[in-house]
Design a protein around this motif. Structure first.
Motif, mmCIF file in Angstrom:
data_model
loop_
_atom_site.group_PDB
_atom_site.id
_atom_site.type_symbol
_atom_site.label_atom_id
_atom_site.label_comp_id
_atom_site.label_asym_id
_atom_site.label_seq_id
_atom_site.Cartn_x
_atom_site.Cartn_y
_atom_site.Cartn_z
ATOM 1 N N PHE A 161 33.276 45.394 45.374
ATOM 2 C CA PHE A 161 32.546 45.173 44.407
ATOM 3 C C PHE A 161 31.042 45.278 44.568
ATOM 4 C CE2 PHE A 161 36.459 42.775 44.001
ATOM 5 C CZ PHE A 161 36.959 43.104 42.590
ATOM 6 N N GLY A 162 30.792 45.952 45.646
ATOM 7 C CA GLY A 162 29.384 46.252 45.729
ATOM 8 C C GLY A 162 28.572 46.839 44.753
ATOM 9 N N ASN A 163 27.548 46.280 44.255
ATOM 10 C CA ASN A 163 26.575 46.565 43.231
ATOM 11 C C ASN A 163 26.982 46.572 42.133
ATOM 12 O OD1 ASN A 163 23.548 47.968 44.352
ATOM 13 N ND2 ASN A 163 25.158 48.568 45.873
ATOM 14 N N CYS A 164 27.828 45.631 41.854
ATOM 15 C CA CYS A 164 28.398 45.175 40.308
ATOM 16 C C CYS A 164 27.425 44.257 39.919
ATOM 17 C CB CYS A 164 30.103 44.666 40.572
ATOM 18 S SG CYS A 164 31.271 45.817 41.019
ATOM 19 N N GLN A 165 26.493 44.853 39.359
ATOM 20 C CA GLN A 165 25.057 43.828 39.237
ATOM 21 C C GLN A 165 25.228 42.832 37.900
ATOM 22 O OE1 GLN A 165 22.393 46.984 38.938
ATOM 23 N NE2 GLN A 165 22.500 47.699 41.136
ATOM 24 N N ALA A 166 26.405 43.067 37.348
ATOM 25 C CA ALA A 166 26.450 42.119 35.852
ATOM 26 C C ALA A 166 27.379 41.088 36.147
ATOM 27 C CB ALA A 166 26.875 43.106 34.692
ATOM 28 N N LEU A 167 27.971 41.374 37.282
ATOM 29 C CA LEU A 167 29.230 40.267 37.497
ATOM 30 C C LEU A 167 28.732 38.944 37.842
ATOM 31 C CD1 LEU A 167 32.290 40.180 37.947
ATOM 32 C CD2 LEU A 167 32.098 40.299 40.250
ATOM 33 N N LYS A 168 29.064 38.015 36.811
ATOM 34 C CA LYS A 168 28.303 36.668 37.209
ATOM 35 C C LYS A 168 29.212 35.757 38.071
ATOM 36 C CE LYS A 168 25.363 36.549 33.138
ATOM 37 N NZ LYS A 168 24.852 35.927 31.909
ATOM 38 N N GLU A 169 30.687 35.808 37.619
ATOM 39 C CA GLU A 169 31.415 34.734 38.506
ATOM 40 C C GLU A 169 32.849 35.549 38.826
ATOM 41 O OE1 GLU A 169 32.090 31.440 36.024
ATOM 42 O OE2 GLU A 169 33.009 32.453 34.405
ATOM 43 N N ILE A 170 33.362 35.196 39.822
ATOM 44 C CA ILE A 170 34.627 35.621 40.082
ATOM 45 C C ILE A 170 35.736 34.603 40.943
ATOM 46 C CG2 ILE A 170 33.901 36.628 42.273
ATOM 47 C CD1 ILE A 170 35.815 39.123 41.520
ATOM 48 N N LYS A 171 36.903 34.420 40.470
ATOM 49 C CA LYS A 171 37.670 33.486 41.163
ATOM 50 C C LYS A 171 38.670 34.235 42.076
ATOM 51 C CE LYS A 171 41.010 29.783 40.567
ATOM 52 N NZ LYS A 171 41.879 30.205 41.748
ATOM 53 N N ILE A 172 38.616 33.924 43.361
ATOM 54 C CA ILE A 172 39.355 34.654 44.400
ATOM 55 C C ILE A 172 40.594 33.988 44.493
ATOM 56 C CG2 ILE A 172 39.663 35.376 46.967
ATOM 57 C CD1 ILE A 172 36.555 35.509 46.780
ATOM 58 N N PRO A 173 41.824 34.694 44.236
ATOM 59 C CA PRO A 173 43.166 33.947 44.466
ATOM 60 C C PRO A 173 43.267 33.114 45.667
ATOM 61 C CG PRO A 173 43.295 36.120 43.556
ATOM 62 C CD PRO A 173 42.025 36.148 44.081
ATOM 63 N N ASP A 174 44.144 32.154 45.550
ATOM 64 C CA ASP A 174 44.348 31.094 46.769
ATOM 65 C C ASP A 174 45.265 32.151 47.624
ATOM 66 O OD1 ASP A 174 43.276 29.213 45.085
ATOM 67 O OD2 ASP A 174 45.015 28.300 44.436
ATOM 68 N N THR A 175 45.669 33.175 47.652
ATOM 69 C CA THR A 175 46.543 33.791 48.664
ATOM 70 C C THR A 175 45.457 34.649 49.189
ATOM 71 O OG1 THR A 175 47.084 35.214 46.777
ATOM 72 C CG2 THR A 175 48.675 33.843 47.316
ATOM 73 N N THR A 176 44.389 34.780 49.077
ATOM 74 C CA THR A 176 43.462 35.671 49.706
ATOM 75 C C THR A 176 43.032 35.500 51.078
ATOM 76 O OG1 THR A 176 42.627 36.246 47.666
ATOM 77 C CG2 THR A 176 41.528 37.222 49.413
ATOM 78 N N GLU A 177 43.313 36.242 52.146
ATOM 79 C CA GLU A 177 43.051 35.924 53.282
ATOM 80 C C GLU A 177 41.662 36.366 54.399
ATOM 81 O OE1 GLU A 177 46.641 36.903 55.533
ATOM 82 O OE2 GLU A 177 47.724 35.684 54.524
ATOM 83 N N ALA A 178 41.250 37.691 53.290
ATOM 84 C CA ALA A 178 40.147 38.308 53.931
ATOM 85 C C ALA A 178 39.360 38.823 52.908
ATOM 86 C CB ALA A 178 40.751 39.408 55.008
ATOM 87 N N ILE A 179 37.992 38.834 53.299
ATOM 88 C CA ILE A 179 37.045 39.455 52.095
ATOM 89 C C ILE A 179 36.167 40.384 53.373
ATOM 90 C CG2 ILE A 179 34.861 39.032 50.925
ATOM 91 C CD1 ILE A 179 36.106 36.203 50.430
ATOM 92 N N GLY A 180 36.026 41.886 52.676
ATOM 93 C CA GLY A 180 35.632 42.672 53.674
ATOM 94 C C GLY A 180 34.125 42.769 53.872
#
Length: 218
Positions: A161-180
């Motif tokens: 999601f690099g340079n998604c400049q308008a994104l204000k909020e995001i919910k990462i699912p409870d199953t997520t184990e890694a963010i790059g």
């Protein structure tokens, strides 16, 4: 028929077949022979270029950049279920504003929607089986404001999601184990984010340049 004649005949036939002068298909009927292509051939259906895999499923490999407005990923192409979006398939389709991704899709390739500059909303089916948001998937989608990440998601790739400049909020699912690495790099409007406690790895500079970020919930 003598053994010598049989041997000579066999040798002659072998030479003719090897040199292409004689075809087995001409002997038994070409329709009785099936020779699979070494590589899956691409086909076009409307805006979409696609190929069929060994299981008979379609992967979208390219989209005509003239496609515009709101649209859904087609469930079938050429009579085959569409189960994957290939690398860079929609890259630079900068007239798209909304896309719906149905539940048959199990993979979205790297850079699939990169540089879709007017893409504002991405909606995954509530039954989506996507488990990875791969590298660069939504990189430089500058107007993206709304996305519901699939339940069951395991990882968010580098620069996803690099340079998604308008994104204000995001919910990462409870199953997520890694963010790059640099996953949300320069999301300058991002104000809040929820990170599940199951996350075991967050890459360097994952939130670098998120100058509006005031709330991180873990």
């Amino acid at each position: 028929m003598s053994d010598m004649f049989k041997r000579v005949t066999s040798v002659v036939l072998a030479v003719l077949i090897l040199t292409g002068t004689f075809s087995i298909g001409g002997l038994i009927g070409a329709k009785d022979i099936f020779v699979p292509d070494a590589q899956a051939a691409e086909a076009i259906d409307g805006y979409f270029t696609y190929e069929i895999d060994g299981s008979g499923n379609a992967t979208i490999t390219k989209c005509d950049p003239s496609v515009s407005g709101e649209f859904s990923i087609p469930p079938t192409l050429g009579g085959c279920d569409v189960t994957a979006i290939g690398d860079n398939a929609f890259a630079n389709c900068d007239k798209i504003t909304y896309v719906y991704i149905h539940e048959l899709i199990t993979r979205i390739g790297q850079g699939a929607f990169q540089d879709c500059n007017n893409l504002e909303k991405v909606e995954f089916s509530k039954n989506s089986e996507i488990i990875d948001i791969e590298n660069y998937t939504f990189h430089y989608c500058r107007k993206l404001t709304d996305i519901n990440l699939p339940d069951g998601l395991l990882s968010i790739g580098d620069y996803a999601f690099g340079n998604c400049q308008a994104l204000k909020e995001i919910k990462i699912p409870d199953t997520t184990e890694a963010i790059g690495y640099e996953a949300f790099y320069y999301c300058t409007s991002l104000e809040s984010i929820e990170i599940p406690n199951i996350v075991a790895s967050i890459g360097e500079y994952a939130f670098y340049g998120c100058t509006s970020l005031t709330s991180i919930t873990i």
